[in-house]
Design an enzyme around this catalytic site. Structure first.
Site, short mmCIF file in Angstrom:
data_model
loop_
_atom_site.label_atom_id
_atom_site.label_comp_id
_atom_site.label_asym_id
_atom_site.label_seq_id
_atom_site.Cartn_x
_atom_site.Cartn_y
_atom_site.Cartn_z
CG ASN A 11 -5.06 0.47 -0.70
OD1 ASN A 11 -4.18 -0.09 -0.05
ND2 ASN A 11 -5.98 -0.20 -1.37
CD1 TRP A 12 0.51 4.15 0.71
CD2 TRP A 12 2.09 3.32 2.08
NE1 TRP A 12 1.10 5.20 1.35
CE2 TRP A 12 2.08 4.72 2.20
CE3 TRP A 12 3.00 2.57 2.84
CZ2 TRP A 12 2.95 5.40 3.06
CZ3 TRP A 12 3.87 3.25 3.70
CH2 TRP A 12 3.84 4.65 3.80
CE LYS A 13 -4.57 -0.71 -4.77
NZ LYS A 13 -5.13 -0.92 -6.09
CG HIS A 97 -9.18 -2.93 -2.29
ND1 HIS A 97 -8.82 -3.56 -3.45
CD2 HIS A 97 -8.94 -1.61 -2.48
CE1 HIS A 97 -8.34 -2.66 -4.30
NE2 HIS A 97 -8.42 -1.46 -3.74
CD GLU A 99 -6.03 -4.38 -5.56
OE1 GLU A 99 -5.42 -4.23 -4.48
OE2 GLU A 99 -6.01 -3.52 -6.47
CD GLU A 169 -11.00 1.67 -4.37
OE1 GLU A 169 -10.18 2.58 -4.44
OE2 GLU A 169 -10.70 0.50 -4.11
N GLY A 175 -6.10 0.59 -11.04
CA GLY A 175 -4.78 0.24 -11.57
C GLY A 175 -4.72 0.14 -13.08
CB SER A 215 -6.99 5.38 -12.57
OG SER A 215 -6.68 4.02 -12.82
N GLY A 236 -4.51 4.48 -4.98
CA GLY A 236 -3.53 3.40 -5.02
C GLY A 236 -2.19 3.91 -5.53
N GLY A 237 -1.93 3.69 -6.81
CA GLY A 237 -0.64 4.02 -7.43
C GLY A 237 -0.11 5.40 -7.09
P1 13P Z 1 -5.26 2.93 -8.29
O1 13P Z 1 -5.34 4.36 -7.78
O2 13P Z 1 -3.88 2.44 -8.43
O3 13P Z 1 -6.11 2.74 -9.49
O4 13P Z 1 -5.91 2.04 -7.13
C1 13P Z 1 -7.11 2.41 -6.60
C2 13P Z 1 -7.39 1.56 -5.44
O5 13P Z 1 -7.61 0.38 -5.58
C3 13P Z 1 -7.35 2.19 -4.11
O6 13P Z 1 -7.85 1.32 -3.15
#
Ligand code: 13P
Length: 253
Positions: A11-13, A97, A99, A169, A175, A215, A236-237
């Protein structure tokens, strides 16, 4: 390890301009070439979709979006419809998600509407659920997650469940560098599987893909993915770095 086929989704956000996305996707394609033991997905910003679909055409990497509206057209300024995503070559879409729930007013009800529309259009919905730190500390993780799952899946048929992935999640792990332990993650993924079983029966629950996200990285992926109820990751990251994402894909082989 789970008997289901793993799905590793980045997930590149809100990262990567179209030109960066094009370069990164080419790099990624080279790095994961030949790793056929899991499904590989990149969920990219909407504006990056054409470039990434072009680079990934004919490769094992599938392209996903990060949100979708529930109507196919109409006066919804700024929104993108299931039909548009399909036409652009998108196969997956992240829905609900944390967020989006936290910053953009997403509710269990809109998550349900989006999930139904996505699946009806032929997209695979990656539906995100998870508790906040306060909810975990209050000991209500199971209730919170079970409720999110039930409401998200309302009106989805057993047959449509083939097009649904659930991503657990925990909000406190996103994050933050604070990963759930493999046992904590497996426990909640197992609970999600039992909720799916209560709604659709054992056959469906055994084949439903349930990912962990929060994470996940090159160092902890193997342990998390080794758990019975964890069938992949939503990353994500670490999905923004070729080496880290490739290492996670390798751990899922
Ligand atoms: P991180 O891997 O950066 O913690 O993010 C997870 C995430 O929200 C994937 O959708």
């Amino acid at each position: 390890m789970s008997k289901r086929r793993m799905v590793i989704a980045g997930n590149w956000k809100m990262n990567m301009t179209p030109s960066q996305a094009k370069n990164f996707a080419s790099e990624l394609y080279e790095a994961v070439k030949g790793k056929r033991g899991c499904d590989i997905v990149v969920c990219v910003p909407a504006i990056d979709i054409p470039a990434v679909v072009k680079v990934c055409a004919g490769t094992a990497i599938k392209v996903g979006a990060q949100n979708v509206h529930f109507k196919n057209s109409g006066a919804y300024t700024g929104e993108i419809s299931p039909e548009m995503l399909i036409d652009a070559g998108v196969k997956y879409v992240v829905i609900g998600h944390s967020e989006r729930r936290q910053y953009f007013g997403e509710t269990d009800e809109t998550v349900n509407l989006r999930t139904k529309a996505a699946v009806a259009a032929g997209l695979t919905a990656i539906v995100c659920v998870g508790e906040t730190l306060t909810e975990r500390e209050q000991g209500i993780t199971a209730e919170v997650v079970a409720k999110q799952v039930k409401l998200a899946l309302s009106g989805i048929s057993a047959d449509q469940m083939k097009k649904v992935i659930i991503a657990y999640e925990p909000v406190w792990a996103i994050g933050t560098g604070k990963t759930a332990t493999a046992e904590q993650a497996d426990e909640v993924c197992g609970l999600i599987r039992s909720v799916v079983a209560s709604l659709y029966g054992k056959v469906v629950s055994r084949s439903t893909v349930i990912q962990y996200g929060g994470s996940m990285n090159a160092g902890n992926a193997a342990e998390l993915l080794a758990m019975e109820n964890i069938d992949g990751g939503l990353i994500g990251g670490a999905s923004l770095k070729t080496d880290a994402f490739t290492a996670i894909v390798t751990a899922a082989q």
